[in-house]
Design an enzyme around this catalytic site. Structure first.
Site, PDB file in Angstrom:
ATOM      1  N   TYR A  22      -1.472  -6.521  -8.271  1.00 40.30           N
ATOM      2  CA  TYR A  22      -1.953  -6.610  -6.782  1.00 40.30           C
ATOM      3  C   TYR A  22      -1.461  -5.364  -5.927  1.00 40.30           C
ATOM      4  O   TYR A  22      -2.151  -4.846  -5.335  1.00 40.30           O
ATOM      5  CB  TYR A  22      -1.255  -7.788  -6.481  1.00 40.30           C
ATOM      6  CG  TYR A  22      -1.184  -8.043  -4.753  1.00 40.30           C
ATOM      7  CD1 TYR A  22      -2.338  -8.569  -4.293  1.00 40.30           C
ATOM      8  CD2 TYR A  22      -0.008  -7.534  -4.033  1.00 40.30           C
ATOM      9  CE1 TYR A  22      -2.517  -8.944  -2.930  1.00 40.30           C
ATOM     10  CE2 TYR A  22      -0.278  -7.749  -2.545  1.00 40.30           C
ATOM     11  CZ  TYR A  22      -1.523  -8.429  -2.248  1.00 40.30           C
ATOM     12  OH  TYR A  22      -1.228  -8.439  -0.829  1.00 40.30           O
TER      13      TYR A  22
ATOM     14  N   SER B  83       0.874  -1.124   0.058  1.00 36.55           N
ATOM     15  CA  SER B  83      -0.140   0.058   0.092  1.00 36.55           C
ATOM     16  C   SER B  83       0.681   1.056   0.045  1.00 36.55           C
ATOM     17  O   SER B  83       0.401   2.221  -0.439  1.00 36.55           O
ATOM     18  CB  SER B  83      -0.917  -0.148   1.322  1.00 36.55           C
ATOM     19  OG  SER B  83      -1.849  -0.958   1.322  1.00 36.55           O
TER      20      SER B  83
END
Length: 261
Positions: free
Chosen positions: A159, A144
């Protein structure tokens, strides 16, 4: 430390890995746990074997209409829902130059990025008008925040995009809520020995030390400590802070070269 006695927690992706460890840890701390997973039999097994036997709900979060009935059923079980762990996730390994963004990739975006926010919307709906203040923890990733050194050759760009998306959407969710209805947290695990890793390395003792992989139980322990402390960002590995540095330094260098400092 949060007292979960008499409280209800929903864990998506709760049949294995981090989700299963969260379910166990929360049950041990007194929560009644709802285990939601596409793997129905595994979810039933996990729910039945918790210290406080829980409820299993089969759920495919790649379906846009799955979240609302899931949250309603979980809330109706005990008439409250104090914590939701939006944890379900899948991965994909494909070079970005070869990524076709076909059905398999779109399913990953549905599960990893869109589902947590459909869950958040459904959670807000069941909390509205109740006397329960909610708590939502979304499972992001070390991806992230950066392109972690340990995964640079694993071809998980799409992803990583889902997990980047999760973080900024969670930040906006917190902003839009303005302190109402629920608290929001983002769990950002580094390497955790989940079935995704176990499929390639059946024996955790064979994992190279430099990968710094922790067990799901340790990840769950850190996650609950983060909730206890009221943290929005909940990283699980010290190297996550170091991995952010190249991006920060790169932006600072660009600002300097552009004469904007």
């Amino acid at each position: 430390m949060i007292d979960y006695t008499g409280k209800v927690a929903l864990i998506t992706g709760g049949a294995s890995g981090i989700g299963k460890a969260l379910a166990m840890a929360l049950s041990e701390r007194g929560a009644d746990v709802v285990v939601a997973d596409i793997q129905e039999e595994l979810a039933k097994e996990v729910a039945a074997n918790l210290p406080r036997p829980g409820l299993a709900i089969p759920c495919d979060l790649s379906k846009p209409d799955a979240s609302a009935p899931l949250l309603k059923e979980a809330f109706d079980w005990k008439g409250r829902l104090d914590l939701v762990c939006a944890n379900a996730g899948i991965d994909r390994h494909k070079r970005m130059t070869k990524e076709d963004f076909g059905p398999e990739t779109m399913r990953m975006f549905e599960v990893n990025m869109f589902a947590p926010f459909r869950v958040a919307q459904a959670y807000a709906a069941v909390l509205t008008g109740s006397d329960v203040r909610g708590r939502l923890m979304i499972t992001g990733s070390e991806n992230s925040l950066s392109l972690p050194h340990a995964v640079k050759r694993t071809h998980i760009g799409a992803y990583g995009a889902t997990k980047h998306g999760v973080l900024i959407m969670a930040e906006w969710l917190r902003e839009d809520l303005g302190g109402e209805l629920m608290d929001v947290h983002v769990l950002m695990p580094g390497g955790v020995y989940t079935p995704l890793i176990a499929s390639g390395i059946p024996d955790p003792a064979m994992i190279p030390p430099e990968f710094n992989v922790i067990m799901p139980e340790q990840c769950a322990e850190i996650a609950l400590k983060g909730l206890d402390l009221g943290l929005f960002y909940i990283p699980t590995h010290a190297h996550i802070g170091d991995d952010i540095r190249p991006r920060f330094d790169g932006v600072q260098d660009a600002l300097k070269q552009l004469g904007l400092t």
